[in-house]
Motif scaffolding. Structure first.
Motif, short mmCIF file in Angstrom:
data_model
loop_
_atom_site.label_atom_id
_atom_site.label_comp_id
_atom_site.label_asym_id
_atom_site.label_seq_id
_atom_site.Cartn_x
_atom_site.Cartn_y
_atom_site.Cartn_z
N ILE A 51 32.30 44.17 35.62
CA ILE A 51 31.22 43.45 34.95
C ILE A 51 31.80 42.47 33.92
O ILE A 51 31.37 41.31 33.83
CB ILE A 51 30.22 44.43 34.30
N ALA A 52 32.81 42.93 33.19
CA ALA A 52 33.43 42.05 32.19
C ALA A 52 34.09 40.85 32.87
O ALA A 52 34.03 39.73 32.37
CB ALA A 52 34.46 42.84 31.38
N ALA A 53 34.69 41.08 34.02
CA ALA A 53 35.42 40.00 34.68
C ALA A 53 34.49 39.00 35.38
O ALA A 53 34.75 37.79 35.37
CB ALA A 53 36.41 40.57 35.69
N TYR A 54 33.43 39.50 35.98
CA TYR A 54 32.63 38.60 36.84
C TYR A 54 31.17 38.48 36.42
O TYR A 54 30.48 37.57 36.87
CB TYR A 54 32.68 39.10 38.30
N GLY A 55 30.71 39.41 35.59
CA GLY A 55 29.30 39.36 35.18
C GLY A 55 28.46 40.23 36.07
O GLY A 55 28.68 40.30 37.29
N GLU A 56 27.49 40.90 35.47
CA GLU A 56 26.61 41.78 36.22
C GLU A 56 25.81 40.96 37.23
O GLU A 56 25.33 39.88 36.92
CB GLU A 56 25.66 42.49 35.24
N GLY A 57 25.69 41.48 38.42
CA GLY A 57 24.88 40.79 39.44
C GLY A 57 25.66 39.74 40.22
O GLY A 57 25.11 39.09 41.10
N SER A 58 26.94 39.56 39.91
CA SER A 58 27.65 38.49 40.61
C SER A 58 28.13 38.95 42.00
O SER A 58 28.12 40.13 42.32
CB SER A 58 28.82 37.96 39.78
N ARG A 59 28.53 37.97 42.78
CA ARG A 59 28.96 38.18 44.17
C ARG A 59 30.37 37.64 44.28
O ARG A 59 30.58 36.44 44.08
CB ARG A 59 28.05 37.41 45.12
N VAL A 60 31.30 38.50 44.60
CA VAL A 60 32.71 38.08 44.59
C VAL A 60 33.33 38.30 45.97
O VAL A 60 33.45 39.45 46.41
CB VAL A 60 33.51 38.90 43.55
N PRO A 61 33.71 37.23 46.66
CA PRO A 61 34.36 37.42 47.96
C PRO A 61 35.62 38.27 47.79
O PRO A 61 36.33 38.13 46.78
CB PRO A 61 34.73 36.00 48.38
N VAL A 62 35.89 39.12 48.76
CA VAL A 62 37.04 40.03 48.63
C VAL A 62 38.33 39.24 48.44
O VAL A 62 39.23 39.67 47.70
CB VAL A 62 37.14 41.01 49.83
N MET A 63 38.44 38.07 49.09
CA MET A 63 39.68 37.30 48.98
C MET A 63 39.85 36.75 47.57
O MET A 63 40.97 36.49 47.13
CB MET A 63 39.72 36.17 50.03
N LYS A 64 38.75 36.55 46.88
CA LYS A 64 38.81 36.14 45.45
C LYS A 64 39.20 37.33 44.58
O LYS A 64 40.01 37.21 43.66
CB LYS A 64 37.44 35.64 44.99
N LEU A 65 38.58 38.46 44.89
CA LEU A 65 38.85 39.67 44.10
C LEU A 65 40.34 40.02 44.14
O LEU A 65 40.92 40.47 43.15
CB LEU A 65 38.03 40.84 44.65
N ARG A 66 40.94 39.76 45.29
CA ARG A 66 42.37 40.07 45.44
C ARG A 66 43.25 39.22 44.54
O ARG A 66 44.38 39.57 44.27
CB ARG A 66 42.81 39.84 46.90
N GLU A 67 42.72 38.07 44.11
CA GLU A 67 43.52 37.18 43.25
C GLU A 67 43.52 37.63 41.80
O GLU A 67 44.28 37.11 40.98
CB GLU A 67 42.97 35.74 43.32
N ASN A 68 42.65 38.58 41.46
CA ASN A 68 42.57 39.03 40.07
C ASN A 68 43.90 39.68 39.65
O ASN A 68 44.49 40.44 40.41
CB ASN A 68 41.41 40.02 39.92
N LYS A 69 44.33 39.36 38.44
CA LYS A 69 45.66 39.84 37.99
C LYS A 69 45.62 41.30 37.50
O LYS A 69 46.65 41.95 37.42
CB LYS A 69 46.18 38.95 36.84
N ASP A 70 44.45 41.77 37.16
CA ASP A 70 44.34 43.13 36.63
C ASP A 70 44.68 44.15 37.73
O ASP A 70 44.04 44.14 38.79
CB ASP A 70 42.90 43.33 36.13
N PRO A 71 45.65 45.02 37.48
CA PRO A 71 46.06 45.95 38.54
C PRO A 71 44.93 46.86 39.00
O PRO A 71 44.85 47.21 40.19
CB PRO A 71 47.18 46.78 37.90
N GLN A 72 44.04 47.24 38.09
CA GLN A 72 42.93 48.13 38.52
C GLN A 72 41.95 47.38 39.42
O GLN A 72 41.47 47.93 40.41
CB GLN A 72 42.21 48.66 37.29
N ILE A 73 41.67 46.14 39.06
CA ILE A 73 40.77 45.35 39.93
C ILE A 73 41.46 45.06 41.25
O ILE A 73 40.84 45.12 42.32
CB ILE A 73 40.30 44.05 39.21
N GLN A 74 42.74 44.81 41.18
CA GLN A 74 43.50 44.63 42.43
C GLN A 74 43.41 45.88 43.32
O GLN A 74 43.35 45.77 44.54
CB GLN A 74 44.97 44.37 42.12
#
Ligand code: UDP
Length: 386
Positions: free
Chosen positions: A121-144
């Motif tokens: 929620i902090a990274a993308y905002g509540e209610g947002s839609r994040v393609p998996v290929m975008k999510l993979r680019e996140n630097k946070d190891p837990q989000i990765q």
């Protein structure tokens, strides 16, 4: 004499035909090579009286009021109150797809799930839609870690089956159709209207095409009647100056002279069971880590049909379209190389002033039903001078 000749009686062809006939007052001929109307939305009763989608599950969904109200002239709907919902079978466990916060709480244990939820929620905002290929680019190891879970358990194997390629090798638009949802929303689509025509798609199309200005001929391949030449079109050997709206494969119009446009095809395996419910109320179960088929659809849960005994399911087995007799091209494989080849054919078609290309096949695109109807209405409006 006809004002317009439309090749193909699917959603594109049928919508354009109705509008031109009704609003434009045109005399319209629709030529359909199959023995039935409705294109790949075609549905019919099987031998057990169950309404099945012959070419795989089709679910109508839209936010476009104009499209919904236009189609609603031709059908009532079985609208899904809870929205269309899909689960993935991951090692025998059913989890909601798209991956959303409910899924997160199923696959991670309590406190960790809460922590991850806050991070997302902090990274993308509540209610947002994040393609998996975008999510993979996140630097946070837990989000990765979440991205990797989703990639491995929902996308990798399914996409390999469906496209013969990894998620990173196919168009981001395709995997982006099923984004990770940062919300507790188990619906497959987020559109306001979701459902199927109450009496089936075929009946809806039949009503669309039922107009005094429309003639439909099924079992007629375009090439039997039409010849597209460099700058004009012959209809039954005579130059035809009306509009020709073509919804088939574009390479086929030109004898595949630059080579075949690649498509993915599907083999459908239908099975009827003498039981009430095969997959516990689920209309669609995606097999994302196992099996050779991509998904199982149980039709009665999709159509809401209650009056038949037993249940019919279909499994989908994807393969590369070769153009062999009887194969059907379902999905354009959108990538720069294929689009360049498509554009070579498009340049030929652009030389013919009264030829219009419309639809998944003719435009080499991945349209949903509503987007297709919208484009068809726009084209028809232009051609009818409105
Ligand atoms: N996809 C996936 N796993 C799923 C659902 C979808 O990998 O459980 C990917 C796959 O590449 C698929 C694409 O997302 O082709 C789009 O899925 P969609 O359900 O929109 O495909 P359709 O119903 O149009 O065949």
């Amino acid at each position: 004499m006809y004002d317009d000749i439309i090749i193909g009686a699917g959603i594109a062809g049928s919508t354009v035909a109705r509008w031109l006939a009704e609003e434009g007052g045109h005399k319209v001929l629709v030529l359909e090579k199959r023995s039935h109307i409705g294109g790949n939305c075609y549905d019919r009763l099987d031998g057990h009286g169950i309404l099945v989608h012959e070419y795989g599950p089709h679910i109508f969904h839209t936010n476009m009021e104009d499209v919904f109200s236009y189609l609603s002239r031709f059908t009532e709907w079985n609208l899904y109150g809870q929205g269309h919902q899909v689960v993935a079978n991951v090692d025998g466990r059913l989890i909601p797809v798209p991956f959303n916060l409910n899924t997160l709480h199923m696959v991670y244990e309590g406190n960790q799930a809460k922590e991850l939820e806050q991070k997302l929620i902090a990274a993308y905002g509540e209610g947002s839609r994040v393609p998996v290929m975008k999510l993979r680019e996140n630097k946070d190891p837990q989000i990765q870690g979440i991205a990797q879970y989703v990639y491995e358990n929902i996308f990798l194997k399914y996409t390999m089956k469906q496209w013969g390629q990894k998620p990173e090798e196919i168009s981001a638009q395709v995997t982006g159709r099923v984004p990770v949802l940062i919300s507790y929303d188990n619906r497959y689509f987020q559109d306001k209207y979701q459902g199927v025509p109450l009496y089936g798609f075929t009946k809806m199309f039949a009503r669309m095409l039922d107009h005094e200005n429309i003639s439909v001929q099924t079992g007629v391949a375009a090439k039997e009647r039409l010849a597209v030449r460099e700058r004009d079109i012959l209809f039954d050997q005579v130059p035809f100056n009306g509009n020709v709206i073509y919804t088939g494969e574009l390479d086929g119009l030109y004898g595949c002279r630059y080579g075949r446009l690649p498509y993915r095809s599907l083999r459908f395996a239908f099975t009827h069971y003498d039981m009430d419910d095969f997959q516990d109320g689920h209309s669609v179960v995606n097999y994302t880590v196992s099996e050779d088929f991509t998904r199982i659809t149980e039709f009665k849960h999709l159509t809401g049909q209650k009056d038949a005994d037993g249940t019919t399911i279909v499994k989908e087995y994807p393969f590369a379209y070769t153009g062999a007799e009887g194969e059907i091209p379902y999905y354009a494989i959108m990538n720069p190389q294929n689009e360049a080849l498509y554009n070579k054919y498009k340049q030929l078609a652009d030389q013919v002033p009264n030829l219009y290309l419309l639809g998944r096949l003719a435009e080499y695109k991945y349209y949903n039903i509503d987007a297709m109807a919208k484009k068809a209405l726009e084209l028809a409006g232009r051609l009818a001078g409105q």
